[in-house]
Design an enzyme around this catalytic site. Structure first.
Site, PDB file in Angstrom:
ATOM      1  N   ILE A  94       0.844  -1.203   0.000  1.00 24.11           N
ATOM      2  CA  ILE A  94       0.000   0.000   0.000  1.00 24.11           C
ATOM      3  C   ILE A  94       0.878   1.251   0.000  1.00 24.11           C
ATOM      4  CG2 ILE A  94      -1.921   1.193   1.138  1.00 24.11           C
ATOM      5  CD1 ILE A  94      -2.644  -1.546   2.407  1.00 24.11           C
TER       6      ILE A  94
ATOM      7  N   ASP B  60      12.206   2.856   4.920  1.00 25.65           N
ATOM      8  CA  ASP B  60      11.749   1.465   4.919  1.00 25.65           C
ATOM      9  C   ASP B  60      12.957   0.589   5.236  1.00 25.65           C
ATOM     10  OD1 ASP B  60       9.172  -0.061   3.135  1.00 25.65           O
ATOM     11  OD2 ASP B  60      10.865  -1.219   3.911  1.00 25.65           O
TER      12      ASP B  60
ATOM     13  N   GLY C 101       9.439  -5.120   2.291  1.00 24.24           N
ATOM     14  CA  GLY C 101       9.216  -4.293   1.096  1.00 24.24           C
ATOM     15  C   GLY C 101      10.256  -4.572   0.022  1.00 24.24           C
TER      16      GLY C 101
ATOM     17  N   ALA D 180       4.912  -1.712   9.060  1.00 23.37           N
ATOM     18  CA  ALA D 180       4.336  -2.622  10.062  1.00 23.37           C
ATOM     19  C   ALA D 180       4.382  -4.047   9.551  1.00 23.37           C
ATOM     20  CB  ALA D 180       2.884  -2.250  10.338  1.00 23.37           C
TER      21      ALA D 180
ATOM     22  N   TYR E 125      -2.423  -8.854  15.614  1.00 25.45           N
ATOM     23  CA  TYR E 125      -2.221  -7.832  14.584  1.00 25.45           C
ATOM     24  C   TYR E 125      -3.213  -6.678  14.795  1.00 25.45           C
ATOM     25  CZ  TYR E 125      -2.727  -5.475  10.120  1.00 25.45           C
ATOM     26  OH  TYR E 125      -2.852  -4.501   9.161  1.00 25.45           O
TER      27      TYR E 125
ATOM     28  N   ASN F  83     -10.182  -4.771   2.749  1.00 25.05           N
ATOM     29  CA  ASN F  83      -9.182  -5.605   2.052  1.00 25.05           C
ATOM     30  C   ASN F  83      -8.549  -4.900   0.860  1.00 25.05           C
ATOM     31  OD1 ASN F  83     -10.778  -7.469   3.742  1.00 25.05           O
ATOM     32  ND2 ASN F  83      -9.441  -8.983   2.810  1.00 25.05           N
TER      33      ASN F  83
ATOM     34  N   ARG G  52      -9.918 -20.877   8.695  1.00 27.48           N
ATOM     35  CA  ARG G  52      -8.633 -20.372   9.185  1.00 27.48           C
ATOM     36  C   ARG G  52      -8.904 -19.623  10.487  1.00 27.48           C
ATOM     37  NH1 ARG G  52      -5.375 -16.170   5.368  1.00 27.48           N
ATOM     38  NH2 ARG G  52      -7.130 -14.835   5.910  1.00 27.48           N
TER      39      ARG G  52
HETATM   40  N1  UDP Z   1      -8.822 -17.110   1.966  1.00 19.92           N
HETATM   41  C1  UDP Z   1      -8.965 -18.404   1.488  1.00 19.92           C
HETATM   42  N2  UDP Z   1      -7.864 -19.056   1.028  1.00 19.92           N
HETATM   43  C2  UDP Z   1      -6.615 -18.480   1.027  1.00 19.92           C
HETATM   44  C3  UDP Z   1      -6.481 -17.155   1.500  1.00 19.92           C
HETATM   45  C4  UDP Z   1      -7.605 -16.499   1.968  1.00 19.92           C
HETATM   46  O1  UDP Z   1     -10.053 -18.969   1.484  1.00 19.92           O
HETATM   47  O2  UDP Z   1      -5.655 -19.140   0.612  1.00 19.92           O
HETATM   48  C5  UDP Z   1     -10.000 -16.389   2.468  1.00 19.92           C
HETATM   49  C6  UDP Z   1      -9.868 -15.955   3.924  1.00 19.92           C
HETATM   50  O3  UDP Z   1     -10.342 -16.969   4.771  1.00 19.92           O
HETATM   51  C7  UDP Z   1     -10.725 -14.699   3.955  1.00 19.92           C
HETATM   52  C8  UDP Z   1     -10.627 -14.132   2.551  1.00 19.92           C
HETATM   53  O4  UDP Z   1     -10.123 -15.189   1.739  1.00 19.92           O
HETATM   54  O5  UDP Z   1     -12.071 -15.051   4.177  1.00 19.92           O
HETATM   55  C9  UDP Z   1      -9.677 -12.957   2.466  1.00 19.92           C
HETATM   56  O6  UDP Z   1      -8.463 -13.318   3.088  1.00 19.92           O
HETATM   57  P1  UDP Z   1      -7.157 -12.444   2.978  1.00 19.92           P
HETATM   58  O7  UDP Z   1      -6.059 -13.197   3.667  1.00 19.92           O
HETATM   59  O8  UDP Z   1      -6.938 -12.067   1.555  1.00 19.92           O
HETATM   60  O9  UDP Z   1      -7.495 -11.118   3.761  1.00 19.92           O
HETATM   61  P2  UDP Z   1      -7.998 -10.868   5.275  1.00 19.92           P
HETATM   62  O10 UDP Z   1      -9.478 -10.699   5.179  1.00 19.92           O
HETATM   63  O11 UDP Z   1      -7.568 -12.034   6.103  1.00 19.92           O
HETATM   64  O12 UDP Z   1      -7.316  -9.605   5.659  1.00 19.92           O
END
Ligand code: UDP
Length: 329
Positions: A13, A32, A37, A75, A141, A170, A282
Site C-alpha cells: 500500500i 523502509d 518491502g 508494520a 495484529y 481488504n 482459518r
Molecule cells: N482465503 C482463502 N484461502 C486463502 C487465503 C484467503 O479462502 O488461501 C479467504 C480468507 O479466509 C478470507 C478471505 O479469503 O475469508 C480474504 O483473506 P485475505 O487473507 O486475503 O485477507 P484478510 O481478510 O484475512 O485480511
C-alpha cells in the site's frame, strides 16, 4: 512541493501511495527497512533504508527535509503470523510506532496519517461496520494497531498535532501502469493466490471454510483498490494540513464479495480454470467484513474510483501475469 515522509513506502500500500503522492506533486521521502518491502517498488525522490525505531535517523530525516507531514505504513501485517508470534507484532508495530511518533513529533512533525485496519473490530455485531463499533480485535495484529490508535489520541491532545487513522478493509489490485503490485512473501492474501493459481504458479487454492453463515458458505470481504486507498491517505493529509480535526475513518466500498465469488470472477476474467480445495476455517477469520464509509465520503470527499471487482481483478491480473516472480522479475 511539500515534503512528506512515508514509512513503509516499499510495501504494497505504501508504494502505491508514494506513486499517487508524486502524481499529486509532493516531494516524497521514504523510510523502509526492506524487511518485507521491495527496493524496486520505491519511486520516491529520497529513500532511506532504515528502521522506524532508529530515532536518531528519524529525527535526522525530518529535520533534513523540513518534514511536517508523515504517512506511517511500516508494520507487520500477517494475521496468522501475529497469532503465532504476538510478541513480534506488539514490538514491531506498537512499540516501534510509539518510538517513531515520539521522535517524529520531537523533530517537528505536525500531521500524521496512520495505516490502521478493519482487524481492530474483530467479529463485528453489525454490517456494515461503523467507526463507533466497539473494538474487539481477535488477533494480535488488530490489537497492535488498536493500541497505536489509542496512543495517537493522547499524543494528539498533548502535543497539538492532528492525525487521521484509516481503517482499511481488504486492499487489492495493482497500479494501472503495471509498475507496482502485490508481492508478499509468503503470500497469504486471497486475490494474489487465486491469480497465481490461474497462472499455474500454484497447484491449487485452499478455500478456508465453507460452513460460514453466508449465502454460499464462504467468507465475505470488502475489497478496495489500492489506488483508492492511496487517495484516501492523500485526502486525509491535505485535510490535516488545512486544519482537519483528528479522526478515524473506515476505508472500504461497503460491498462485499465471497471467496467463491472471487474465484468465479477470476476464472471468467482470466479464462483459466482455478483448481480449488475446500478446507477448514482459518483461525481468526470473521465471517463478514464490510465498511460503512459514510464518514470518509462526507468529511474528506473520498469516493472509490477503481474498486469495482472488474478493475481490481484485471489490474491484479496484469501485474501477476507480467511479474510471475513479483519484483524479482
Ligand atoms: N482465503 C482463502 N484461502 C486463502 C487465503 C484467503 O479462502 O488461501 C479467504 C480468507 O479466509 C478470507 C478471505 O479469503 O475469508 C480474504 O483473506 P485475505 O487473507 O486475503 O485477507 P484478510 O481478510 O484475512 O485480511
Amino acid at each position: 512541493m511539500k515534503p512528506v515522509l512515508v514509512t513503509g513506502g516499499a510495501g504494497y500500500i505504501g508504494s502505491h501511495t508514494v506513486q499517487e503522492l508524486i502524481k499529486d506533486g509532493a516531494l516524497v521521502v521514504v523510510l523502509d527497512n526492506l524487511s518485507t518491502g521491495h527496493l524496486d517498488a520505491v519511486h520516491a525522490r529520497h529513500f532511506y533504508e532504515g528502521d522506524i525505531a532508529d530515532t536518531a535517523l528519524v529525527e535526522h530525516i525530518i529535520k533534513e527535509h523540513g518534514i511536517k507531514s508523515v504517512i506511517h505504513f511500516a508494520a507487520k501485517s500477517l494475521v496468522g503470523e501475529s497469532l503465532a508470534k504476538p510478541e513480534l507484532y506488539f514490538y514491531e508495530n506498537t512499540v516501534k510506532s510509539f518510538m517513531f511518533f515520539e521522535a517524529a513529533v520531537k523533530a517537528g512533525v505536525k500531521h500524521i496519517v496512520f495505516s490502521s485496519t478493519a482487524a481492530v473490530y474483530g467479529i463485528p455485531p453489525d454490517i456494515p461496520i461503523r467507526e463507533e463499533t466497539m473494538l474487539a480485535p481477535i488477533n494480535p495484529y488488530g490489537d497492535s494497531k488498536r493500541m497505536i490508535e489509542k496512543y495517537l489520541e493522547w499524543m494528539g491532545k498533548v502535543h497539538s498535532i492532528n492525525w487521521v487513522a484509516l481503517r482499511y478493509f481488504n486492499a487489492a489490485g495493482a497500479s494501472l501502469d503495471g509498475s507496482l503490485g502485490e508481492d508478499h512473501r509468503p503470500e497469504t492474501h486471497l486475490i494474489p493466490l487465486v491469480l497465481q493459481t490461474a497462472l499455474g504458479l500454484r497447484e491449487k487454492l485452499a478455500v478456508f471454510g465453507t460452513d460460514y453463515k453466508t449465502a454460499d458458505g464462504t467468507c465475505i470481504r470488502d475489497y478496495v483498490h489500492v489506488i483508492d486507498l492511496a487517495n484516501a491517505h492523500i485526502l486525509a493529509l491535505h485535510a490535516l494540513e488545512h486544519g482537519l480535526q483528528s479522526g478515524i475513518f473506515n476505508v472500504g466500498t461497503g460491498k462485499g464479495y465471497s471467496v467463491r465469488e472471487i474465484i468465479a470472477k477470476s476464472q471468467a476474467l482470466t479464462g483459466y480454470k482455478i483448481a480449488v480445495e475446500y478446507g477448514e476455517r482459518r483461525a481468526g477469520d470473521p465471517p463478514v467484513l464490510a465498511a460503512d464509509s459514510a464518514a470518509i465520503k462526507g468529511i474528506l470527499g473520498w469516493e472509490p474510483g477503481y474498486s469495482d471487482l472488474e478493475t481490481i481483478l484485471s489490474s491484479a491480473w496484469h501485474w501477476h501475469s507480467t511479474h510471475p516472480k513479483g519484483y524479482r522479475l
